[in-house]
Design a protein around this motif. Structure first.
Motif, PDB file in Angstrom:
ATOM      1  N   GLU A   1      13.268   0.804  -1.907  1.00 46.03           N
ATOM      2  CA  GLU A   1      12.755   0.736  -0.533  1.00 46.03           C
ATOM      3  C   GLU A   1      11.664  -0.316  -0.416  1.00 46.03           C
ATOM      4  O   GLU A   1      11.591  -1.058   0.572  1.00 46.03           O
ATOM      5  CB  GLU A   1      12.196   2.103  -0.105  1.00 46.03           C
ATOM      6  CG  GLU A   1      13.245   3.168   0.092  1.00 46.03           C
ATOM      7  CD  GLU A   1      12.638   4.538   0.291  1.00 46.03           C
ATOM      8  OE1 GLU A   1      13.277   5.354   0.976  1.00 46.03           O
ATOM      9  OE2 GLU A   1      11.529   4.804  -0.238  1.00 46.03           O
ATOM     10  N   TYR A   2      10.823  -0.412  -1.455  1.00 46.58           N
ATOM     11  CA  TYR A   2       9.762  -1.423  -1.468  1.00 46.58           C
ATOM     12  C   TYR A   2      10.352  -2.823  -1.422  1.00 46.58           C
ATOM     13  O   TYR A   2       9.898  -3.676  -0.650  1.00 46.58           O
ATOM     14  CB  TYR A   2       8.892  -1.251  -2.722  1.00 46.58           C
ATOM     15  CG  TYR A   2       7.966  -2.414  -2.970  1.00 46.58           C
ATOM     16  CD1 TYR A   2       6.850  -2.627  -2.175  1.00 46.58           C
ATOM     17  CD2 TYR A   2       8.220  -3.320  -3.996  1.00 46.58           C
ATOM     18  CE1 TYR A   2       6.004  -3.701  -2.401  1.00 46.58           C
ATOM     19  CE2 TYR A   2       7.386  -4.393  -4.232  1.00 46.58           C
ATOM     20  CZ  TYR A   2       6.281  -4.587  -3.427  1.00 46.58           C
ATOM     21  OH  TYR A   2       5.459  -5.653  -3.643  1.00 46.58           O
TER      22      TYR A   2
ATOM     23  N   GLU B   1       0.828  -1.205   0.000  1.00 51.26           N
ATOM     24  CA  GLU B   1       0.000   0.000   0.000  1.00 51.26           C
ATOM     25  C   GLU B   1       0.866   1.260   0.000  1.00 51.26           C
ATOM     26  O   GLU B   1       0.598   2.210  -0.743  1.00 51.26           O
ATOM     27  CB  GLU B   1      -0.928  -0.005   1.213  1.00 51.26           C
ATOM     28  CG  GLU B   1      -1.885   1.172   1.236  1.00 51.26           C
ATOM     29  CD  GLU B   1      -2.845   1.104   2.408  1.00 51.26           C
ATOM     30  OE1 GLU B   1      -3.313   2.164   2.812  1.00 51.26           O
ATOM     31  OE2 GLU B   1      -3.109  -0.008   2.900  1.00 51.26           O
ATOM     32  N   LEU B   2       1.912   1.274   0.812  1.00 56.48           N
ATOM     33  CA  LEU B   2       2.814   2.425   0.835  1.00 56.48           C
ATOM     34  C   LEU B   2       3.488   2.631  -0.522  1.00 56.48           C
ATOM     35  O   LEU B   2       3.665   3.748  -0.984  1.00 56.48           O
ATOM     36  CB  LEU B   2       3.864   2.259   1.931  1.00 56.48           C
ATOM     37  CG  LEU B   2       3.361   2.353   3.366  1.00 56.48           C
ATOM     38  CD1 LEU B   2       4.464   1.968   4.346  1.00 56.48           C
ATOM     39  CD2 LEU B   2       2.851   3.752   3.664  1.00 56.48           C
ATOM     40  N   HIS B   3       3.855   1.536  -1.175  1.00 55.82           N
ATOM     41  CA  HIS B   3       4.495   1.623  -2.486  1.00 55.82           C
ATOM     42  C   HIS B   3       3.513   2.141  -3.535  1.00 55.82           C
ATOM     43  O   HIS B   3       3.856   2.975  -4.378  1.00 55.82           O
ATOM     44  CB  HIS B   3       5.047   0.254  -2.888  1.00 55.82           C
ATOM     45  CG  HIS B   3       5.792   0.274  -4.182  1.00 55.82           C
ATOM     46  ND1 HIS B   3       5.264  -0.260  -5.334  1.00 55.82           N
ATOM     47  CD2 HIS B   3       7.012   0.774  -4.511  1.00 55.82           C
ATOM     48  CE1 HIS B   3       6.133  -0.100  -6.322  1.00 55.82           C
ATOM     49  NE2 HIS B   3       7.206   0.523  -5.850  1.00 55.82           N
ATOM     50  N   SER B   4       2.266   1.665  -3.481  1.00 56.42           N
ATOM     51  CA  SER B   4       1.265   2.108  -4.459  1.00 56.42           C
ATOM     52  C   SER B   4       0.907   3.588  -4.268  1.00 56.42           C
ATOM     53  O   SER B   4       0.536   4.269  -5.221  1.00 56.42           O
ATOM     54  CB  SER B   4       0.007   1.243  -4.375  1.00 56.42           C
ATOM     55  OG  SER B   4      -0.646   1.460  -3.144  1.00 56.42           O
ATOM     56  N   GLN B   5       1.037   4.073  -3.031  1.00 57.10           N
ATOM     57  CA  GLN B   5       0.778   5.485  -2.765  1.00 57.10           C
ATOM     58  C   GLN B   5       1.972   6.367  -3.132  1.00 57.10           C
ATOM     59  O   GLN B   5       1.891   7.582  -3.060  1.00 57.10           O
ATOM     60  CB  GLN B   5       0.448   5.694  -1.278  1.00 57.10           C
ATOM     61  CG  GLN B   5      -0.864   5.088  -0.857  1.00 57.10           C
ATOM     62  CD  GLN B   5      -1.080   5.186   0.656  1.00 57.10           C
ATOM     63  OE1 GLN B   5      -0.217   5.646   1.400  1.00 57.10           O
ATOM     64  NE2 GLN B   5      -2.242   4.730   1.098  1.00 57.10           N
ATOM     65  N   GLY B   6       3.072   5.752  -3.500  1.00 59.80           N
ATOM     66  CA  GLY B   6       4.257   6.509  -3.881  1.00 59.80           C
ATOM     67  C   GLY B   6       5.115   6.939  -2.708  1.00 59.80           C
ATOM     68  O   GLY B   6       6.035   7.746  -2.867  1.00 59.80           O
ATOM     69  N   LEU B   7       4.853   6.403  -1.525  1.00 63.48           N
ATOM     70  CA  LEU B   7       5.632   6.760  -0.348  1.00 63.48           C
ATOM     71  C   LEU B   7       6.933   5.972  -0.240  1.00 63.48           C
ATOM     72  O   LEU B   7       7.811   6.346   0.528  1.00 63.48           O
ATOM     73  CB  LEU B   7       4.796   6.572   0.921  1.00 63.48           C
ATOM     74  CG  LEU B   7       3.530   7.446   1.000  1.00 63.48           C
ATOM     75  CD1 LEU B   7       2.692   7.061   2.203  1.00 63.48           C
ATOM     76  CD2 LEU B   7       3.924   8.917   1.071  1.00 63.48           C
ATOM     77  N   LEU B   8       7.015   4.866  -0.978  1.00 65.19           N
ATOM     78  CA  LEU B   8       8.243   4.065  -1.007  1.00 65.19           C
ATOM     79  C   LEU B   8       8.747   3.977  -2.440  1.00 65.19           C
ATOM     80  O   LEU B   8       7.966   3.730  -3.366  1.00 65.19           O
ATOM     81  CB  LEU B   8       7.998   2.644  -0.488  1.00 65.19           C
ATOM     82  CG  LEU B   8       7.670   2.460   0.983  1.00 65.19           C
ATOM     83  CD1 LEU B   8       7.381   0.987   1.265  1.00 65.19           C
ATOM     84  CD2 LEU B   8       8.803   2.940   1.854  1.00 65.19           C
ATOM     85  N   SER B   9      10.065   4.132  -2.592  1.00 66.03           N
ATOM     86  CA  SER B   9      10.657   3.941  -3.922  1.00 66.03           C
ATOM     87  C   SER B   9      10.703   2.441  -4.202  1.00 66.03           C
ATOM     88  O   SER B   9      10.441   1.608  -3.332  1.00 66.03           O
ATOM     89  CB  SER B   9      12.067   4.535  -3.956  1.00 66.03           C
ATOM     90  OG  SER B   9      12.931   3.781  -3.107  1.00 66.03           O
TER      91      SER B   9
END
Length: 103
Positions: A82-83, A71-79
């Motif tokens: 990092e993902y 979810e964090l990756h899909s929101q663009g909060l993780l590169s």
């Protein structure tokens, strides 16, 4: 010293031998109580050991799930990098640097 005096000297409050007019009930109650306490303590120790063994097998960190990382990756909060690292950590896998370094 008579036999009665010797027996009285060895009697430390426990009914070691049945004396006339006495009962073994206090001793029986003591040992039943001691057995119950022993069983409870052994159960608690085994529960603690089992809990520690299970927590070591499941190497995931508390609060980190693959779904949360995705979810964090899909929101663009993780590169992307990092993902990948966070996903490996959530799955309990060693990082690529640990695998390459041998530690």
């Amino acid at each position: 010293m008579s036999a009665r005096t010797t027996l009285a000297a060895l009697d430390f409050g426990f009914c070691l031998a049945a004396r006339p007019g006495t009962t073994q009930l206090p001793v029986a109650v003591f040992w039943v109580g001691a057995a119950i306490v022993g069983i409870v303590l052994a159960t608690a120790v085994l529960y603690y050991i089992r809990r520690m063994a299970v927590s070591k097998e499941g190497r995931t960190r508390p609060g980190i799930s693959v779904e949360a990382v995705e979810e964090l990756h899909s929101q663009g909060l993780l590169s992307d990098e990092e993902y990948k690292r966070a996903r490996r950590a959530a799955l309990g896998l060693p990082s690529k640097s640990e695998v390459a370094g041998g530690s």
